[in-house]
Design a protein around this motif. Sequence first.
Motif, PDB file in Angstrom:
ATOM      1  N   THR A 329       0.846  -1.192   0.000  1.00 41.31           N
ATOM      2  CA  THR A 329       0.000   0.000   0.000  1.00 41.31           C
ATOM      3  C   THR A 329       0.886   1.248   0.000  1.00 41.31           C
ATOM      4  N   GLU A 331       0.708   4.918   2.079  1.00 40.86           N
ATOM      5  CA  GLU A 331       0.013   5.562   3.187  1.00 40.86           C
ATOM      6  C   GLU A 331       0.136   7.074   3.030  1.00 40.86           C
ATOM      7  N   LYS A 342      -5.187   8.362   4.561  1.00 38.56           N
ATOM      8  CA  LYS A 342      -5.711   7.383   3.609  1.00 38.56           C
ATOM      9  C   LYS A 342      -4.694   6.291   3.332  1.00 38.56           C
ATOM     10  N   THR A 343      -5.211   5.113   2.990  1.00 36.26           N
ATOM     11  CA  THR A 343      -4.403   4.003   2.496  1.00 36.26           C
ATOM     12  C   THR A 343      -4.741   3.787   1.030  1.00 36.26           C
ATOM     13  N   ILE A 344      -3.724   3.782   0.176  1.00 39.19           N
ATOM     14  CA  ILE A 344      -3.912   3.570  -1.260  1.00 39.19           C
ATOM     15  C   ILE A 344      -3.516   2.142  -1.586  1.00 39.19           C
ATOM     16  N   ILE A 376      -0.223   7.345 -10.117  1.00 38.82           N
ATOM     17  CA  ILE A 376      -1.445   7.470  -9.321  1.00 38.82           C
ATOM     18  C   ILE A 376      -1.926   8.912  -9.380  1.00 38.82           C
ATOM     19  N   SER A 380      -7.961  11.417  -7.128  1.00 41.33           N
ATOM     20  CA  SER A 380      -8.790  10.226  -6.929  1.00 41.33           C
ATOM     21  C   SER A 380      -8.050   9.086  -6.247  1.00 41.33           C
ATOM     22  N   TYR A 381      -6.726   9.159  -6.225  1.00 35.80           N
ATOM     23  CA  TYR A 381      -5.862   8.104  -5.689  1.00 35.80           C
ATOM     24  C   TYR A 381      -5.992   6.796  -6.470  1.00 35.80           C
ATOM     25  N   GLN A 382      -6.409   6.905  -7.710  1.00 36.85           N
ATOM     26  CA  GLN A 382      -6.530   5.736  -8.577  1.00 36.85           C
ATOM     27  C   GLN A 382      -5.302   5.620  -9.481  1.00 36.85           C
TER      28      GLN A 382
END
Length: 605
Positions: A329, A331, A342-344, A376, A380-382
């Motif tokens: 992930t 962080e 948030k955790t991505i 990324i 949106s962190y996508q």
Amino acid sequence: MVRIAALLVAFAAASAQAADAPHRIYAQELVDRAVAGHPDIAKVEIHAMPPKSADNVVIAAYNGHPGQKADPEDLDVIKTGKPATGVNKAGDRYEVNLPLFDASHRTVGGIGVAFKYKAGDDKAALDKKATDIRDRMARRISHVANLVEKVPYDPAAVSSNTLAQKLVDEALDANKDIVIIAMHAAAPGNAEYPIVASNIGRIGKHADEDDMGVIKSGKPKLEINESGDRFESLGVLHDAGGKLIGAVGVVFPYKKGDDQQALHKRAEALRGAMAAQIPSADKLVQAVPSSVLEAAGRTELPGYEGDFDHFEVDLKGGRLFLAAEDHNTLEVFDLNSLKHLKTIAGVETPHGLLYLPDANKLVVTQTGSDGATKVIDGASYQIVGSFKHTKGADSMAYDAPRKRLYAAAGGRDMKQASTWLVELDPYTGKNYGELKFDTDKVEAMAIEEHGNKIFINVTGKKEMAVVDKATLKVIATWPIKAEGQNAPLAFDEATRRLFVVTRNPGKLLVVNADTGMTVAEFKAPERCDQVLFDKAHKRIYALGGEGYIGVFAENDADHYEELPRVSSAPGAKTGILVPELNKLFVAASPGDSKAMAAVLVYNVK
């Protein structure tokens, strides 16, 4: 010398001290230290049964009730060894009651810690924090009578902020099994060879007959305590010039059959290492300079296991990114409060990070998944992009003037015999070329901003390669002659000096960036994963898993000195310097230590 035979005397003295109120006792000093390091603490109480007392009472407190008898719950915790936890009736405190141990893990009483609390706070994290506070305290307690000894033991005692105490603390950090270290030295104006540093207080206590016997004869004294669970090696202490200046007692845990000579040899080696750092007896008890890094906070991540890798920062957006390598992930933390945001997910074994503020994109190298570098979206962190190159990129460096990203790909993590230096456009993913190295291990790199060279640690060959940016070809190769594996790397372009850290053993090498010659060498922390150059303050920070940050001053291109080490945490071996904020962020990885995962922040002074 620290002996059980002296306990009856200590108990009697402690009882007399308790009767001669008011005075400050050692237990209160331990409480005050704990509170100073944890602003979220609302209350602390230490319960114990003082010598010649029939009751277990509060002997030291912060916002507590000294002298109050322990209640049945406190006594049950001490008796059973089981913690008691819960939120108070008002709902604004979370209380943790634990048995309190000494340095040999013998129960000496109980400790209650209450934290400021609001609904939803992580109780498991507070439980862990209270246990850590208790365990750090236990490391500094010899036995129950030690808790009620006066502080300082002698009003004329030296302060605790000395080279002597620094040496004792460092030795304890490096030898987790050692129970006690007490250093006696001829302090200025005091010929009684008092204790000038220890992990059990007693600063100013005069040397006893055994201590003086060792100092006068020069012969060590070895002894097992009356209960048979401690072994002490008491030996003379010299300064760096070989002059006898005192004695150091080192106490180990012991059981019948343990090799006493092996323990004594360890103690002798420890005393020798201390001697090498002592210019003179006078210098030993002088105050050490204040730290250039001031601990300013920490955020813990309960449940995280394994290692972290590197950080990146978004200054405008106030975000701090951390690659959670073994958690698969990323962080995200608030850059100012250090609150976890948030955790991505979606990355596998991430390593290096590059944030592009004008595109609000985060570029991530990884050795898991398909081995491609990922992009990324910062909103949106996508995952919105993927760069193709030799699979599995780890170390990276960014050439900001040319907007080129360099990454080390392939190698050992990808089960490949070779490693490639990949040159990428971080905005488009265009691959400008790859340079092959015939080794499976390439580590950190440094890039000239005002020149055409890349310096890269070719760890598998114990070399540093110099690469031409324009041709992506090696133009020079320099051997790293010091022991250990050359891994982390930093660069001061103004003085043309590279800072190389080796592992096993940990060394800091200062290397001339024009000739490859080593101009200085220092001890560095073991398991170092990051070395940083502080351009504004002309300092080098080596982050290591041993639990401290090595700090070195650059006086000029060829002259360097080690500054006082800064305590961090086990596994605190990667970090990022943010000069715009005068802050250093450090990631403490649990790794094999099973310590609490955390992000630490220091103010740079």
